[in-house]
Design an enzyme around this catalytic site. Structure first.
Site, PDB file in Angstrom:
ATOM      1  N   VAL A  84     -47.636  18.077  -2.576  1.00 32.96           N
ATOM      2  CA  VAL A  84     -48.701  17.192  -3.062  1.00 32.96           C
ATOM      3  C   VAL A  84     -49.998  17.589  -2.376  1.00 32.96           C
ATOM      4  O   VAL A  84     -51.049  17.629  -2.977  1.00 32.96           O
ATOM      5  CB  VAL A  84     -48.437  15.716  -2.652  1.00 32.96           C
ATOM      6  CG1 VAL A  84     -49.474  14.804  -3.284  1.00 32.96           C
ATOM      7  CG2 VAL A  84     -47.072  15.289  -3.058  1.00 32.96           C
ATOM      8  N   ARG A 186     -61.550   4.204   0.278  1.00 32.03           N
ATOM      9  CA  ARG A 186     -62.918   4.381  -0.213  1.00 32.03           C
ATOM     10  C   ARG A 186     -63.393   3.230  -1.091  1.00 32.03           C
ATOM     11  O   ARG A 186     -64.534   2.822  -1.038  1.00 32.03           O
ATOM     12  CB  ARG A 186     -63.038   5.704  -0.951  1.00 32.03           C
ATOM     13  CG  ARG A 186     -63.242   6.876   0.016  1.00 32.03           C
ATOM     14  CD  ARG A 186     -63.689   8.109  -0.723  1.00 32.03           C
ATOM     15  NE  ARG A 186     -62.599   8.599  -1.551  1.00 32.03           N
ATOM     16  CZ  ARG A 186     -61.915   9.699  -1.302  1.00 32.03           C
ATOM     17  NH1 ARG A 186     -62.210  10.423  -0.259  1.00 32.03           N
ATOM     18  NH2 ARG A 186     -60.931  10.082  -2.086  1.00 32.03           N
ATOM     19  N   ARG A 245     -50.436  13.268   6.988  1.00 31.28           N
ATOM     20  CA  ARG A 245     -50.629  14.602   7.562  1.00 31.28           C
ATOM     21  C   ARG A 245     -50.848  14.463   9.056  1.00 31.28           C
ATOM     22  O   ARG A 245     -51.501  13.532   9.500  1.00 31.28           O
ATOM     23  CB  ARG A 245     -51.868  15.291   6.955  1.00 31.28           C
ATOM     24  CG  ARG A 245     -51.682  15.850   5.578  1.00 31.28           C
ATOM     25  CD  ARG A 245     -50.881  17.153   5.573  1.00 31.28           C
ATOM     26  NE  ARG A 245     -50.602  17.583   4.218  1.00 31.28           N
ATOM     27  CZ  ARG A 245     -49.516  17.222   3.532  1.00 31.28           C
ATOM     28  NH1 ARG A 245     -48.623  16.439   4.077  1.00 31.28           N
ATOM     29  NH2 ARG A 245     -49.329  17.670   2.309  1.00 31.28           N
ATOM     30  N   HIS A 293     -40.837  16.124   9.380  1.00 34.78           N
ATOM     31  CA  HIS A 293     -41.507  16.203   8.066  1.00 34.78           C
ATOM     32  C   HIS A 293     -40.488  16.229   6.921  1.00 34.78           C
ATOM     33  O   HIS A 293     -40.411  17.193   6.155  1.00 34.78           O
ATOM     34  CB  HIS A 293     -42.423  17.433   7.999  1.00 34.78           C
ATOM     35  CG  HIS A 293     -43.484  17.311   6.933  1.00 34.78           C
ATOM     36  ND1 HIS A 293     -44.703  17.932   7.005  1.00 34.78           N
ATOM     37  CD2 HIS A 293     -43.508  16.621   5.764  1.00 34.78           C
ATOM     38  CE1 HIS A 293     -45.423  17.654   5.935  1.00 34.78           C
ATOM     39  NE2 HIS A 293     -44.714  16.850   5.164  1.00 34.78           N
ATOM     40  N   ILE A 294     -39.723  15.136   6.814  1.00 34.32           N
ATOM     41  CA  ILE A 294     -38.660  15.080   5.793  1.00 34.32           C
ATOM     42  C   ILE A 294     -38.933  14.013   4.734  1.00 34.32           C
ATOM     43  O   ILE A 294     -38.020  13.535   4.063  1.00 34.32           O
ATOM     44  CB  ILE A 294     -37.270  14.841   6.441  1.00 34.32           C
ATOM     45  CG1 ILE A 294     -37.297  13.637   7.398  1.00 34.32           C
ATOM     46  CG2 ILE A 294     -36.797  16.088   7.166  1.00 34.32           C
ATOM     47  CD1 ILE A 294     -35.944  13.191   7.909  1.00 34.32           C
ATOM     48  N   SER A 296     -40.014  14.019   1.706  1.00 30.86           N
ATOM     49  CA  SER A 296     -39.534  14.223   0.329  1.00 30.86           C
ATOM     50  C   SER A 296     -38.120  14.800   0.296  1.00 30.86           C
ATOM     51  O   SER A 296     -37.654  15.261  -0.747  1.00 30.86           O
ATOM     52  CB  SER A 296     -40.485  15.174  -0.404  1.00 30.86           C
ATOM     53  OG  SER A 296     -40.451  16.461   0.194  1.00 30.86           O
TER      54      SER A 296
END
Length: 328
Positions: A84, A186, A245, A293-294, A296
């Site tokens: 993504v 935003r 991130r 970082h799993i 997905s």
């Protein structure tokens, strides 16, 4: 006389799930060169592999910059990333060369939202610590305050970035009895009504939330957003979760906040760098849960991602509409 269509060359930077690879290998339009490993392609091999390629299928760990684009040469017409996020792509350079980009935005929303909730619960209820105590013999008689954590019932949850994943997280947290759901970003999002989300300034979100969930994209505005000033505004009993991130967080400041008791705990599925060195100070803390970082990582999600990435690439090669094209 029939002239055969020139066969286009595609470079794939990593072994990807079979569903995606088979699509490419069966396609008459291209021949596939694959860096056949579960480990990232070394820089030198990437530069060599991309030479003269018409299409490039890459992952988040591949830095696609001017050097790579130069090595590829003028044939390159499409880059398809199995992710993504696209902060690994030099978008300005790609745009300059009129290269199309495919990505995989919608298919991993549910898997990442589930993982975010799992990480939040594991961190808040101290599950990794509990497992460790069972294994190391620290579990003795019942004690009223042993391994107490924080529950969601009656709590205030703050989501930073109520995009696809942020909204999917909020939907899953509501049934736990969350009292208020705050979000910042935003601008207000109409879809926030679905979860009774209240749009508030970031400072209010930090002061009032029992759980702070970061699910925004990495951009110049969000780089290092979670720093000393950010953690100082949070409650001392608050739990911080990041599945967006790694670079959104200043890890030195997070370490300080966790050791000084400025916040209660943190759960991270993303770090800087990735992988995090095993001697990193954050890994020595009991009140910090770090995953590799799993977000997905379900079999079905990764298979669907691979298929979409392959279909984006094939469409880009033949000049058709991509199932999921990044608008440059």
């Amino acid at each position: 006389m029939h002239f055969a269509q020139p066969v286009l060359r595609v470079f794939v930077t990593r072994r990807i799930p079979q569903e995606g690879l088979e699509l490419l290998q069966r396609a008459a339009v291209c021949t596939v060169s694959l860096w056949d490993s579960d480990e990232p392609v070394p820089r030198a091999e990437l530069l060599k592999g991309v030479e003269g390629a018409h299409g490039l299928l890459c992952l988040l760990s591949d830095r696609i910059d001017a050097e790579v684009l130069d090595a590829a040469g003028p044939n390159l017409k499409v880059i398809s990333t199995m992710s993504v996020g696209f902060d690994h792509l030099a978008i300005d350079e790609i745009k300059k060369r009129s290269i199309r980009v495919g990505y995989t935005p919608d298919v991993l929303t549910d898997a990442t939202a589930e993982l975010t909730v799992a990480l939040l619960l594991a961190t808040a209820r101290r599950l990794p610590e509990g497992i460790q105590e069972v294994k190391s013999g620290g579990w003795s008689s019942w004690k009223p305050l042993w391994l107490c954590g924080y529950g969601l019932s009656g709590s205030t949850v703050g989501v930073i970035g109520l995009g696809r994943i942020g909204l999917a997280v909020a939907r899953r947290l509501k049934p736990f009895g969350v009292k208020r759901l705050l979000y910042s970003g935003r601008q207000p999002k109409p879809q926030a009504q679905e979860v009774d989300g209240e749009y508030v300034p970031l400072d209010s979100l930090l002061c009032e939330s029992d759980f702070v969930v970061v699910s925004c994209a990495l951009s110049p505005e969000t780089q290092g957003l979670c720093d000393k000033a950010f953690f100082t505004k949070m409650k001392t009993t608050a739990v911080f979760i990041n599945t967006s991130r790694g670079a959104v967080v200043n890890q030195e400041d997070l370490y300080e906040a966790l050791t000084a008791g400025q916040i209660a705990a943190a759960g991270l599925d993303v770090t800087t760098p990735e992988p995090l060195p095993t001697d990193h100070p954050l890994l020595a803390l009991k009140n910090c849960v770090v995953l590799p970082h799993i977000g997905s990582a379900t079999y079905s999600t990764r298979g669907i991602m691979a298929k979409l990435t392959a279909n984006n690439l094939l469409a880009g090669l033949t000049g058709e509409a991509m199932p999921s094209e990044l608008k440059l």
